[in-house]
Structure formats: structure tokens, C-alpha cells
Enzyme design. Sequence first.
Site, PDB file in Angstrom:
ATOM      1  N   HIS A  52       0.836  -1.199   0.000  1.00 25.79           N
ATOM      2  CA  HIS A  52       0.000   0.000   0.000  1.00 25.79           C
ATOM      3  C   HIS A  52       0.870   1.248   0.000  1.00 25.79           C
ATOM      4  O   HIS A  52       2.100   1.160   0.180  1.00 25.79           O
ATOM      5  CB  HIS A  52      -0.945   0.014   1.217  1.00 25.79           C
TER       6      HIS A  52
HETATM    7  P1  TYD Z   1      -1.309  -2.694   7.517  1.00 27.27           P
HETATM    8  O1  TYD Z   1      -0.871  -1.275   7.728  1.00 27.27           O
HETATM    9  O2  TYD Z   1      -1.950  -3.028   6.192  1.00 27.27           O
HETATM   10  O3  TYD Z   1      -0.058  -3.675   7.723  1.00 27.27           O
HETATM   11  P2  TYD Z   1       1.345  -3.748   6.994  1.00 27.27           P
HETATM   12  O4  TYD Z   1       1.484  -2.558   6.087  1.00 27.27           O
HETATM   13  O5  TYD Z   1       2.332  -3.713   8.082  1.00 27.27           O
HETATM   14  O6  TYD Z   1       1.404  -5.030   6.240  1.00 27.27           O
HETATM   15  O7  TYD Z   1      -2.256  -3.100   8.719  1.00 27.27           O
HETATM   16  C1  TYD Z   1      -2.706  -4.427   8.890  1.00 27.27           C
HETATM   17  C2  TYD Z   1      -4.015  -4.383   9.671  1.00 27.27           C
HETATM   18  O8  TYD Z   1      -3.796  -3.808  10.957  1.00 27.27           O
HETATM   19  C3  TYD Z   1      -5.102  -3.557   8.993  1.00 27.27           C
HETATM   20  O9  TYD Z   1      -6.330  -4.238   9.151  1.00 27.27           O
HETATM   21  C4  TYD Z   1      -5.146  -2.269   9.779  1.00 27.27           C
HETATM   22  C5  TYD Z   1      -4.654  -2.674  11.147  1.00 27.27           C
HETATM   23  N1  TYD Z   1      -3.884  -1.598  11.800  1.00 27.27           N
HETATM   24  C6  TYD Z   1      -4.432  -0.910  12.877  1.00 27.27           C
HETATM   25  O10 TYD Z   1      -5.573  -1.170  13.317  1.00 27.27           O
HETATM   26  N2  TYD Z   1      -3.713   0.093  13.473  1.00 27.27           N
HETATM   27  C7  TYD Z   1      -2.458   0.420  13.041  1.00 27.27           C
HETATM   28  O11 TYD Z   1      -1.819   1.345  13.604  1.00 27.27           O
HETATM   29  C8  TYD Z   1      -1.905  -0.293  11.927  1.00 27.27           C
HETATM   30  C9  TYD Z   1      -0.543   0.022  11.406  1.00 27.27           C
HETATM   31  C10 TYD Z   1      -2.649  -1.304  11.341  1.00 27.27           C
END
Ligand code: TYD
Length: 138
Positions: A52
Site C-alpha cells: 500500500h
Molecule cells: P497494515 O498497515 O496493512 O499492515 P502492513 O502494512 O504492516 O502489512 O495493517 C494491517 C491491519 O492492521 C489492517 O487491518 C489495519 C490494522 N492496523 C491498525 O488497526 N492500526 C495500526 O496502527 C496499523 C498500522 C494497522
Amino acid sequence: MSLKDCKLIELPIIHDCRGNLTIIESARHIPFEIKRVYYLYDVPGGSIRGGHAHKKLHQFIVSMSGSFDIILNDGLEETSFHLNRSYLGLYISPMIWRDLNNFSTGSVCMILASDFYDESDYIRSLDDFNKMALIRHE
Ligand code: TYD
């Protein structure tokens, strides 16, 4: 914002025979105020995280233990970084697509962020990101 804004930043180290100490002060060692810290751990081998971009969020990523790769893309070009030191972090500006992979066993990836969690700040479709990047780079 382009890949040129993203850079590795070397953090201060206080060397000590009892163990080293590294410091990160908000807006002093990294180019933004820290509002949130989160970390990835127990990452199964072969996992890919990220996938993303963020519209406004600034991030700084440090490998606290072990290693992993971060691949950045601004819609025009791509570059990758191998993070494997606790005194070295990668600053990622807004509007940069990132993928994290190649996590070593037991690695811990700490992310400092400039704002609280806000799902509306995410761009989760690579197609949408590339369209937005095309407009920005025109
Ligand atoms: P995501 O940012 O997509 O993870 P990464 O980029 O590390 O692979 O987040 C994964 C899941 O966690 C998504 O459902 C959103 C949730 N999340 C939160 O609730 N709070 C946060 O601060 C973060 C970073 C993610």
C-alpha cells in the site's frame, strides 16, 4: 513526493561495552513528529507485508532484530533496501508504494509514523496508486 525524498538515516549510537544504545528523537533525528509506533514480529517465512501507499503519512522503519527488504515505488521507478541494523532506518515520504518481504526468522520491524491510524489515509489498490502517480508526475 518521489523516491528521492526517501532515504536511509543513520541514528546516533552510544557505544558501550555493556551494550550499544541508539536514540530516535521526534523531528530531530527523523523528519517528522512521531505520533505512533507499531511493530511487526512473528512474521512467517515468505510473508509479504505493506502492499500500500499513504496519502499523507510519513514513516520511518527500523529493523530492531534480524533483517528484511523494503521495495519502494513512486509510480515511475522502484528501488529496494535491505534493513539489518538497529541504528539504520528508512524514511518513507507520503505517496510511495511499499512492499516488505524476505523477513528473517525472529526479525522485528519497528515503524514510527507521523499520525494516528487512519484507514482513509491508505491507498491499497496499486492500480489507483499508479493512476494518481501518473497525474502527479505529468
Ligand atoms: P497494515 O498497515 O496493512 O499492515 P502492513 O502494512 O504492516 O502489512 O495493517 C494491517 C491491519 O492492521 C489492517 O487491518 C489495519 C490494522 N492496523 C491498525 O488497526 N492500526 C495500526 O496502527 C496499523 C498500522 C494497522
